[in-house]
Enzyme design. Structure first.
Site, mmCIF file in Angstrom:
data_model
loop_
_atom_site.group_PDB
_atom_site.id
_atom_site.type_symbol
_atom_site.label_atom_id
_atom_site.label_comp_id
_atom_site.label_asym_id
_atom_site.label_seq_id
_atom_site.Cartn_x
_atom_site.Cartn_y
_atom_site.Cartn_z
ATOM 1 N N GLN A 162 0.860 -1.317 0.204
ATOM 2 C CA GLN A 162 -0.082 0.118 0.011
ATOM 3 C C GLN A 162 1.001 1.118 -0.037
ATOM 4 O O GLN A 162 1.705 1.445 0.794
ATOM 5 C CB GLN A 162 -1.003 -0.155 1.186
ATOM 6 C CG GLN A 162 -1.845 1.361 1.427
ATOM 7 C CD GLN A 162 -2.440 1.495 2.518
ATOM 8 O OE1 GLN A 162 -1.859 1.679 3.678
ATOM 9 N NE2 GLN A 162 -3.695 1.286 2.805
ATOM 10 N N LYS A 164 1.222 5.438 0.401
ATOM 11 C CA LYS A 164 0.429 6.415 0.719
ATOM 12 C C LYS A 164 0.675 7.683 -0.106
ATOM 13 O O LYS A 164 1.786 7.862 -0.427
ATOM 14 C CB LYS A 164 0.654 6.836 2.221
ATOM 15 C CG LYS A 164 0.473 5.797 3.282
ATOM 16 C CD LYS A 164 -0.999 5.665 3.461
ATOM 17 C CE LYS A 164 -1.208 4.817 4.459
ATOM 18 N NZ LYS A 164 -2.740 4.594 4.798
ATOM 19 N N ASP A 193 -3.234 4.850 -1.578
ATOM 20 C CA ASP A 193 -4.194 5.404 -0.655
ATOM 21 C C ASP A 193 -4.068 7.015 -0.518
ATOM 22 O O ASP A 193 -2.749 7.227 0.141
ATOM 23 C CB ASP A 193 -3.915 4.449 0.661
ATOM 24 C CG ASP A 193 -4.742 4.902 1.704
ATOM 25 O OD1 ASP A 193 -5.787 5.985 1.444
ATOM 26 O OD2 ASP A 193 -4.682 4.423 2.623
ATOM 27 N N GLU A 218 -7.349 3.733 -3.397
ATOM 28 C CA GLU A 218 -8.095 3.756 -1.881
ATOM 29 C C GLU A 218 -8.483 5.014 -1.545
ATOM 30 O O GLU A 218 -7.401 5.927 -1.324
ATOM 31 C CB GLU A 218 -7.327 3.106 -0.866
ATOM 32 C CG GLU A 218 -7.863 2.961 0.503
ATOM 33 C CD GLU A 218 -6.970 2.104 1.485
ATOM 34 O OE1 GLU A 218 -7.254 2.430 2.663
ATOM 35 O OE2 GLU A 218 -6.211 1.231 0.844
ATOM 36 N N ASP A 241 -12.465 3.440 2.588
ATOM 37 C CA ASP A 241 -11.601 3.273 3.883
ATOM 38 C C ASP A 241 -12.419 4.041 4.987
ATOM 39 O O ASP A 241 -13.098 3.923 5.619
ATOM 40 C CB ASP A 241 -10.297 3.464 3.977
ATOM 41 C CG ASP A 241 -9.426 3.376 5.117
ATOM 42 O OD1 ASP A 241 -10.219 2.887 5.961
ATOM 43 O OD2 ASP A 241 -8.472 3.425 5.124
ATOM 44 N N LYS A 265 -11.697 -1.045 9.195
ATOM 45 C CA LYS A 265 -10.706 -0.894 10.403
ATOM 46 C C LYS A 265 -11.853 -1.506 11.528
ATOM 47 O O LYS A 265 -12.923 -0.844 11.658
ATOM 48 C CB LYS A 265 -10.678 0.506 10.516
ATOM 49 C CG LYS A 265 -9.768 1.337 9.656
ATOM 50 C CD LYS A 265 -8.243 0.579 9.657
ATOM 51 C CE LYS A 265 -7.348 1.299 8.723
ATOM 52 N NZ LYS A 265 -7.779 1.171 7.230
ATOM 53 N N TRP A 320 -3.487 -5.234 7.929
ATOM 54 C CA TRP A 320 -2.449 -4.554 8.190
ATOM 55 C C TRP A 320 -1.925 -4.449 9.564
ATOM 56 O O TRP A 320 -3.089 -4.199 10.390
ATOM 57 C CB TRP A 320 -2.428 -3.172 7.667
ATOM 58 C CG TRP A 320 -1.132 -2.176 8.095
ATOM 59 C CD1 TRP A 320 -0.114 -2.033 7.298
ATOM 60 C CD2 TRP A 320 -1.081 -1.303 9.148
ATOM 61 N NE1 TRP A 320 0.600 -1.090 7.791
ATOM 62 C CE2 TRP A 320 0.275 -0.809 8.929
ATOM 63 C CE3 TRP A 320 -1.840 -1.238 10.194
ATOM 64 C CZ2 TRP A 320 0.794 0.306 9.902
ATOM 65 C CZ3 TRP A 320 -1.489 -0.304 11.189
ATOM 66 C CH2 TRP A 320 -0.240 0.393 10.968
#
Length: 367
Positions: A162, A164, A193, A218, A241, A265, A320
């Site tokens: 992933q 960022k 993401d 994402e 997300d 999450k 994760w």
């Protein structure tokens, strides 16, 4: 088995390497809240909630502890025989604040698993695997550094990276995506993401500039309405997300065809019990998803792994945990760690981790 008292504890988790950078925030240490629920027969169950700072989402450590102060006294004397009944009881004591309730939900699952002699994964429907794939998150940075980190983690066994992006010049993000993809192509899947940092226009531009690179995009935009406006206009599959604030939001996104998958999450959804409902909604539509949390140590990591083990393997994008970003464990004998890109599912009754109270600071006791 009834709740006799609830201990609320604090653990500070410094970030290895100094700083963890996202599009709109950076953190150097995380404030984790660990809850110990003690029953009248002498058992202890553990839960954890650890927001990724105060601006990643509308959760923060002091808010979690304030919510627990409101809820915990009303749970003393409550029989523990059903996580769903406990959820109803907590909702009757405080509206919302699912991320705080998640720690109590996890602790009760831990207790029930111990009482019944089964791992939490059994209570959540039953494990389908004995280990789950993890993935590594490359933080916002320059192209060469990101590519180097991604290549190292793929060599360590990770099969999903992933990356960022966001909060800076769009072209710099494009350069970084290309560098990371060149470093991992053919050896790992790529997820990009933005953590809500893009406008819809920027998301469309970014998507077009990277059209030749296969990745999932994402949460590029902040609101669910913005995400809905992108439906059918992007080349890349889209994962939600931060917009998955509860199971109802997941249902809305699935019904509207807004998402091709999700990055869940567990604490945001209210704990493993309610996160399992989101898992089942995804199963009905064959939608892939991750099972993660924002941050935290062995306790929340164990909860995530137990739930991830119950997901259809073809739909599980990975789990994760903060293993690569924190030092030490609250349970040295049964730490939750990534090995060869995978995390073993604990097999002991309950969560399978027994935190050492000396590794944290007692904040409050409710009895």
């Amino acid at each position: 088995m009834k709740i006799e008292r609830v201990h609320v504890n604090q653990a500070l988790l410094p970030v290895v390497g100094g700083t963890y950078r996202l599009s709109q925030t950076e953190v150097e240490a995380l404030d984790s809240t660990l809850v110990e629920v003690v029953t009248d027969d002498g058992r202890s169950g553990w839960g954890e909630t650890c927001p990724l700072g105060p601006v990643y989402q509308p959760h923060h450590a002091l808010g979690a502890r304030a919510a627990l102060a409101q809820i915990a006294p009303g749970l003393v004397g409550t029989a523990i025989d059903s996580p769903r009944a406990l959820a109803r009881r907590m909702d009757g004591l405080l509206a919302g604040h699912g991320y705080a309730k998640a720690a109590l939900d996890t602790a009760v699952l831990d207790l029930l698993g111990q009482q019944l002699g089964v791992p939490v994964s059994t209570l959540l429907g039953g494990a389908l695997v004995d280990r789950v794939p993890s993935y590594y998150s490359v933080t916002v940075g320059d192209p060469d550094t990101g590519a180097r980190a991604a290549a190292e983690k793929v060599a360590d066994g990770y099969r999903r990276i992933q990356l960022k992006v966001g909060g800076r010049d769009l072209q710099r993000d494009v350069e970084t995506v290309r560098a990371v993809w060149d470093a991992v192509r053919g050896r790992a899947r790529l997820a990009v993401d933005a953590n809500r940092a893009m406008t819809a226009v920027h998301a469309l531009q970014f998507d077009r500039l990277c059209a030749d690179i296969p990745f999932t995009l994402e949460q590029p935009c902040a609101t669910l309405e913005e995400m809905e406006s992108l439906r059918g206009r992007l080349v890349h599959p889209v994962f939600l997300d931060e917009n998955t604030e509860d199971v109802a939001a997941v249902l809305r996104a699935i019904a509207g065809g807004t998402a091709d998958g999700f990055s869940f999450k567990v604490t945001r959804l209210g704990g493993p019990t309610r996160a399992a409902q989101a898992r089942d909604l995804c199963a009905l539509r064959s939608l892939p998803h991750t099972v993660d949390d924002a941050w935290g140590g062995d306790v929340i990591a164990a909860a995530c792994v137990h739930l991830a083990a119950t997901v259809d393997p073809r739909l599980l994008e990975g789990t994760w945990i903060a293993h690569d970003w924190i030092e030490g464990h609250v349970d040295d004998e049964h730490p939750v760690v990534v090995r060869d890109g995978h995390i073993a599912v604990p097999t002991a009754p309950g969560l399978g981790v027994r935190p050492d109270p000396t590794r944290m600071t007692r904040i409050a006791t409710y009895d």
